[in-house]
Scaffold this active site. Structure first.
Site: not given
Ligand code: GDP
Length: 425
Positions: A13, A41
């Site tokens: 995440d 994701h």
């Molecule tokens: P992944 O499984 O590693 O892709 O991560 P997730 O999708 O579960 O979690 C990442 C969350 O953080 C998602 O809701 C993204 O839209 C959000 N996100 C990613 N980068 C950023 C950021 O730089 N700032 C903010 N506020 N949200 C972010």
């Protein structure tokens, strides 16, 4: 030609999906090489907001070929539901832009059932599984008791194979768990409702990837979860059941000859952890609730509130080493903007001694965090697009993390949108 893997450095995440979505611009092929639909994701771009579970995050880019490699837990049911959802939002999925490896093993309907039955049996000792059937699936894969996707093209042999598997699996369901057995007609329903739907996308992706390599195409390998969930290097037994590390990408993708020049490790500016297991730097109470709300830390698949804490330098440095990361994307820096002072876990205390070495899993329960505080920046940084746009306190935080995890931070993400990113190269 250059190959790149995008991997999680911590518990998952971290924002890998947004990084793949961003970086796919320079790649021709994106391959998911491990894991199943048990994590998510989240990708936000001009086409909308999407929670992807199995589909590679390159599906939003025109001309990018997306592959589900042999290392994934291919769940036809959840994949088809996800595909339908994405298609209904206007994203085209065709056998040209989505290819499924004929060597991927199928997650069977009983794997989800077995996952739930085992978690129920474990009661308060449960692993915190997402109950998507991933652990029973990989256990059966290594016992050679699953079906390869390519077998769908050989109906006679498939029927005989499924009949054998059914007989074997019902012994466990009824004998060990006193549960209801599966019937062949239930499998036929599953074949018709889901397997038939994904069949047009199944092909020899190994051959496709070898050709792509010969033609000098750029390939991006996309991982799920993070280093601390790796089956071999993670916090056992609170790991997932596959290898989340970049080193597994050549095997799980179907391109064993792949050389991976760049490994982009994704680190979140603070820590989160879904499910059970030791989480040394965990915050509790109001402090935790504020961070969870600021970062919207609720599971993409389950909606479960994630456990939160400050950035854990000890675990992150270990994660960087395990992934052999060549560069880091630090995400969600904007989430920390509300804090007056920013906590960072710099060391652990184990048996009264300060250590910066990530301990053996059995020792983690007795480790406690050593916290240092950094000055906050007290303003919204989500509009920053250049390093110079960041307040000096935010720059100091990034530089401290960079120095202490031993890997250059080349991307700083300040918002979930594709363009909310600072490039430091
Ligand atoms: P992944 O499984 O590693 O892709 O991560 P997730 O999708 O579960 O979690 C990442 C969350 O953080 C998602 O809701 C993204 O839209 C959000 N996100 C990613 N980068 C950023 C950021 O730089 N700032 C903010 N506020 N949200 C972010």
């Amino acid at each position: 030609m250059s190959n790149c893997a995008i991997v999680g450095i911590n518990w998952g995440d971290e924002g890998k999906g947004r990084m793949v979505d961003y970086l796919t611009e320079s790649y021709d092929v994106v391959v998911r090489y491990q894991g199943g639909g048990n994590a998510g994701h989240t990708v936000i771009n001009s086409q909308g907001k999407f929670a992807l579970h199995l589909l590679p995050s390159g599906i939003f880019r025109k001309g990018v070929v997306n592959i589900l490699g042999n290392g994934v837990a291919l769940d036809p049911e959840s994949l088809w539901i996800e595909m339908r959802d994405v298609i209904s939002k206007g994203v085209p999925l065709t056998p040209e832009n989505l290819k499924i490896s004929e060597r991927a093993s199928l997650l069977m309907p009983w794997h989800r059932e077995l996952d739930s039955l085992e978690e129920a049996r474990l009661k308060d000792k449960k692993y915190g599984s997402t109950k998507q059937g991933i652990a029973p699936f990989y256990a059966d894969k290594y016992q050679k008791k699953t079906v390869l996707a390519g077998e769908l093209f050989h109906p006679e042999q498939l029927k005989a194979h499924l009949t054998d598997l059914l007989e074997w699996k019902n012994l466990t369901l009824t004998g060990v768990y006193s549960a209801q057995p599966f019937s062949y007609s239930m499998l036929e329903e599953w074949l018709n409702n889901y397997c038939e739907k994904i069949k047009p996308f199944i092909t020899d992706t190994g051959e496709f990837l070898s050709e792509a390599q010969k033609e000098g195409k750029n390939i991006l390998f996309e991982a799920q979860l993070g280093s601390l969930r790796d089956l071999d290097y993670g916090i056992c037994p609170y790991t997932t059941s596959s290898n989340t590390t970049a080193a597994y990408a050549p095997i799980g993708s179907g391109l064993p000859s792949a050389k991976i020049e760049n490994v982009v490790g994704v680190v979140k500016a603070y820590s989160t952890c879904v499910g059970e297991g030791p989480f040394v730097c965990e915050m509790f109470g109001d402090e935790a609730e504020k961070l969870r709300l600021a970062g919207a830390e609720y599971g993409a698949k389950t909606g479960r509130p994630r456990r939160v804490g400050p950035l854990d330098i000890v675990a992150t440095r270990y994660g960087v080493a395990v992934q052999a990361a060549t560069e880091i994307a630090l995400t969600k820096l904007d989430v920390l903007s509300y804090m007056d002072k920013i906590p960072v876990c710099t060391h652990y205390l184990v048996d009264g001694k300060r250590t910066d070495k990530f301990p053996f899993p059995s020792v983690l329960d007795s480790a406690s965090p050593v916290i240092e505080y950094f000055e906050g920046w007290g303003c919204d940084i989500s509009g920053a697009r250049r390093w110079e746009d960041l307040p000096s306190a935010a720059q100091r935080y990034v530089l401290f993390v960079e120095e202490n995890i031993g890997c250059p931070i080349t991307y700083v993400s300040v918002g979930p949108e594709r363009e909310s990113i600072i490039i430091r190269k």
